[in-house]
Enzyme design. Structure first.
Site, PDB file in Angstrom:
ATOM      1  N   ALA A 252       0.787  -1.240   0.000  1.00  0.00           N
ATOM      2  CA  ALA A 252       0.000   0.000   0.000  1.00  0.00           C
ATOM      3  C   ALA A 252       0.817   1.287   0.000  1.00  0.00           C
ATOM      4  O   ALA A 252       0.246   2.359   0.151  1.00  0.00           O
ATOM      5  CB  ALA A 252      -0.994   0.021   1.162  1.00  0.00           C
ATOM      6  N   ASP A 255      -0.546   3.241  -2.716  1.00  0.00           N
ATOM      7  CA  ASP A 255      -1.889   3.758  -2.384  1.00  0.00           C
ATOM      8  C   ASP A 255      -1.761   5.007  -1.518  1.00  0.00           C
ATOM      9  O   ASP A 255      -2.471   6.003  -1.716  1.00  0.00           O
ATOM     10  CB  ASP A 255      -2.706   2.698  -1.625  1.00  0.00           C
ATOM     11  CG  ASP A 255      -2.888   1.424  -2.438  1.00  0.00           C
ATOM     12  OD1 ASP A 255      -2.881   1.516  -3.683  1.00  0.00           O
ATOM     13  OD2 ASP A 255      -3.030   0.343  -1.837  1.00  0.00           O
TER      14      ASP A 255
END
Ligand code: RIB
Length: 305
Positions: A252, A255
């Site tokens: 992530a 992200d």
């Protein structure tokens, strides 16, 4: 002012920390197992919410199943201050799940069962269109069906909402989508897929960016892992180096980078300042375990700026 809407996936990550990523046919013992919030869309939504001011609203348009994993995810988004009015609960469908290995080196390997994420349809996006119209920035990725992503981009374009597409995981895109993109944020592998050029240096990143600008993208941002990122539009081209950190978990990080970038652009920060804030946040995220848990607060990002 400064609102961001994220259209995307919601998963529950089941993460096993292992010395190395197991090879085909190999069985390895892990040293830590955790179940935690994930999904590229949800990770980006949490990163946006954590990196935004009190005046900025974060909307998340997504589909979850009517199971316990979906209920836990929904409660956690509310606890992060995300506006969950546009999250649809699909009955009789399981929520998205990701099975993740994280190696001691920080690298990861992920398998996904999309579940309810596959139900995100253009009709549902249309029904949730007011969230896009009421936002300054739309951020999406490719872990939900592409017709829904395209519909969200079209609504945003007609409403004057700026659009960011993070093409992860890489998938074939309709050519018409590129002209709808204010910002396109591929990593190196995704860049090669869309341009045929692997951006290993500033020069090759420029060549790849030129291909994407010619397709109609307004601003290209190529993320190059521990090197940094290269951005280019019709007026400027700049390389923003990564910050030096010891990575323990890269899940992530992209992200977080995209979420923090979206939040900064929505507040009206310049392209380069937004990229620098996103770079700091991505750097902090890899020093911590977890997807959503590793995203830093705005205060922490600004303290490192
Ligand atoms: O980008 C990381 C995410 O990819 C994980 O949280 C997992 O759910 C997959 O969607």
């Amino acid at each position: 002012m400064g609102n961001v809407v994220i259209v995307g996936s919601s998963n529950t990550d089941m993460v096993l920390n292992v010395p190395d990523i197991p090879k085909p046919g190999q069985t390895l013992s892990g040293n830590c197992f955790t179940t935690t919030g994930g999904g590229k869309g949800a990770n980006q939504a949490v990163a946006v919410a954590k990196a935004s001011t009190d005046k900025q609203e974060t909307y998340f348009i997504a589909c979850i199943g009517d199971d316990s994993l979906g209920s836990i995810a929904l409660a956690s988004y509310k606890a992060e201050g995300i506006n969950t009015k546009y999250i649809c609960v699909e009955s009789g469908v399981s929520s998205g799940v990701a099975l993740i290995f994280v190696a001691d080196s920080g690298e990861n390997s992920i398998g996904i069962n999309p579940g309810a994420n596959a139900k995100l349809s253009p009709d549902y996006i249309e029904a949730a269109g007011e969230a896009i119209v009421n936002s300054d920035v739309l951020l999406t990725q490719l872990e939900t069906p592409i017709p829904a992503v395209l519909k969200a981009m079209q609504i945003a374009k007609s409403a004057g909402t700026k659009t960011i597409l993070n093409p992860a995981p890489a998938a074939e895109l309709p050519e018409e989508i590129f002209a709808l993109l204010d910002y396109f944020t591929p990593n190196q592998i995704e860049t090669e897929m869309y341009t045929g050029v692997f951006p290993e240096s500033e020069d090759s990143a420029r060549q790849a960016a030129e291909v994407l600008l010619a397709k109609g993208v307004k601003n290209v941002i190529i993320t190059m892992g521990s090197k940094g990122s290269f951005c280019m539009n019709s007026e400027q081209a700049e390389f923003v180096p990564a910050i030096k950190v010891k990575a323990i978990d890269t899940v992530a990080a992209g992200d977080t980078f995209n979420g923090v970038f979206a939040s900064a652009i929505a507040r009206g920060e310049t392209l380069i300042k937004s990229l620098k804030l996103a770079t700091i946040a991505g750097g902090i995220a890899v020093t911590r375990k977890g997807a959503q848990d590793s995203a830093p607060s705005l205060e922490e990002i600004l303290n490192n700026y």
